[in-house]
Write an enzyme that holds these catalytic residues in place. Structure first.
Site, mmCIF file in Angstrom:
data_model
loop_
_atom_site.group_PDB
_atom_site.id
_atom_site.type_symbol
_atom_site.label_atom_id
_atom_site.label_comp_id
_atom_site.label_asym_id
_atom_site.label_seq_id
_atom_site.Cartn_x
_atom_site.Cartn_y
_atom_site.Cartn_z
ATOM 1 N N ASP A 184 0.797 -1.229 0.000
ATOM 2 C CA ASP A 184 0.000 0.000 0.000
ATOM 3 C C ASP A 184 0.826 1.273 0.000
ATOM 4 O O ASP A 184 0.265 2.369 -0.072
ATOM 5 C CB ASP A 184 -0.980 -0.011 1.180
ATOM 6 N N ASP A 201 -6.572 -5.087 -5.532
ATOM 7 C CA ASP A 201 -6.281 -3.707 -5.126
ATOM 8 C C ASP A 201 -4.861 -3.284 -5.516
ATOM 9 O O ASP A 201 -4.573 -2.109 -5.742
ATOM 10 C CB ASP A 201 -6.429 -3.538 -3.611
HETATM 11 N N1 GLY Z 1 -7.755 -2.996 0.748
HETATM 12 C C1 GLY Z 1 -8.265 -1.900 0.092
HETATM 13 C C2 GLY Z 1 -9.741 -1.843 0.021
HETATM 14 O O1 GLY Z 1 -10.408 -2.040 1.030
HETATM 15 O O2 GLY Z 1 -10.265 -1.604 -1.026
#
Ligand code: GLY
Length: 389
Positions: A114, A174
């Site tokens: 992230d 993601d």
């Molecule tokens: N992990 C990122 C989201 O909740 O979209």
């Protein structure tokens, strides 16, 4: 509160989308929303310390903050940069810079994929707005750190280091979003290897994360020695075989972004296939249910997925020339601009949008404001405003 702001409060909500004009959202309406956004975000800024960022609201309406390591820490400064991009307020750019600089320590602290979201939304926008050399250095250092998470045997960047349910090498859809830090880092440094890591991840994900109907699994678990796919599952969706809305939104945005960054036609084709699947499944008002396959009659909507999709659909309409994507984005934005979704000034704890769903299976952040819903909503509005034609 200043008198002129109260006046603005009174008129907001009276003007909405005009579907009879070529552009349903007028510049005047955009200006109202960005003025309101500045006030809301100043309100949030005043509640933070050097080590916190806004996260959501508690049930009692008070602000819930996060530490800087939370995956969302870059969205608040990033939103401020979009507010600055529209209105050029010095107040907001000073705050945006202060909030951005809090995140430099992620270069040491971060331990997952992230860092792409965290640094690109904050420092990436700061660099775009200011050309500041330190921002550039942080982006390149962040990209190098992210690239180290690539394992050549799998051809993908590892998302998380923690392991549940027998995972060996978990990768979530993601992660497509984090690739932008790599392509930005490659451009700023001339280090082509960073761009290669992004393409490799995007190609492997295209092969392993999608079903024949172009919906995406949330998580693919790889064998880190052989690269074999061990399982396909969900973490935040309704079921392993369901289409979790935000995952579909990340996929749409991710491949459209990769086409913009690389010019590779296969990424445009993938984004269009995902986009067409979404057009066929979205409800009439354009706001997705939190999971497309939740069998309840009226499942919760997730405004964050709508905002991410709207931003991606605007870009995809420009990339493809297909105006059905534009029409969907405009519809989604018009719905988000109604009082059902957009807060009235001075409410919603300072956030802009209501009705986001973070992690429903864990009962976390359900039907609440979310920083990433606001961020992609503002990005979509800036894209809408800048769109020519
Ligand atoms: N992990 C990122 C989201 O909740 O979209």
């Amino acid at each position: 509160m200043k008198k002129w702001f109260l006046f603005l409060v009174a008129i907001l909500g009276l003007t909405s989308c005009d579907k009879n004009t070529q552009r349903a959202i007028s510049d005047e309406r955009l200006s109202e929303v960005f003025t309101m956004a500045e006030h809301q975000y100043v309100m949030l800024d005043q509640q933070l310390t050097d080590s916190t960022m806004p996260r959501t609201l508690n049930a009692d309406g008070t602000l819930r903050t996060s530490d800087l390591n939370w995956w969302c820490s870059g969205f608040f400064p990033g939103s401020m940069w979009y507010i600055y991009e529209f209105g050029h307020s010095q107040t907001i750019s000073t705050m945006a810079l202060k909030q951005t600089q809090k995140l430099e320590k992620l270069l040491e602290m971060n331990t997952d994929h992230d860092i792409g979201f965290q640094l690109n939304c904050s420092y990436g926008n700061a660099y775009r707005m200011t050309g500041n050399v330190t921002c550039r250095e942080v982006l390149v250092a962040g990209a190098r750190k992210l690239a180290q998470r690539m394992n050549p045997a799998t051809g993908v960047i590892r998302s998380w280091d923690f392991l549940r349910k027998g995972w060996k090498y978990p990768v979530i859809i993601d992660n497509m979003m984090n690739l932008e830090l790599l392509t930005v880092g490659a451009r700023l440094s001339g280090d082509v290897e960073l761009g290669l890591v992004a393409r490799t991840h995007a190609d492997t994900t295209m092969k392993n994360h999608f079903r024949p109907d172009y919906t995406s699994y949330h998580l693919v678990n790889y064998d880190p020695e052989t690269g074999e796919v061990l399982s396909r599952e969900t973490v935040q969706g309704y079921a392993d075989e369901s289409a979790w809305s935000r995952g579909q939104a990340w996929a749409l945005y991710g491949y459209s972004m990769m086409y913009r960054e690389t010019g590779e036609a296969r990424y445009l084709a993938q984004a269009m296939n995902i986009g067409d699947m979404l057009l066929s499944r979205l409800p009439d008002d354009g706001i997705p249910y939190w999971d497309f396959d939740d069998p309840q009659e009226e499942p919760l909507r997730d405004v964050s997925a709508a905002a991410i999709m709207a931003s991606a659909f605007i870009q995809l309409s420009e990339q493809s020339g297909n105006m059905t994507y534009w029409d969907m984005a405009e519809k989604q934005l018009c719905t988000m601009l109604t009082p059902e979704y957009l807060a009235t000034p001075g409410t919603n704890g300072g956030f802009l949008l209501k009705h986001g769903v973070g992690n429903l299976p864990e009962g976390s952040e359900v039907d609440v404001p979310l920083t990433y819903a606001d961020y992609y909503f503002l990005e979509a509005l800036v894209r809408y405003w800048k769109h020519e034609g």
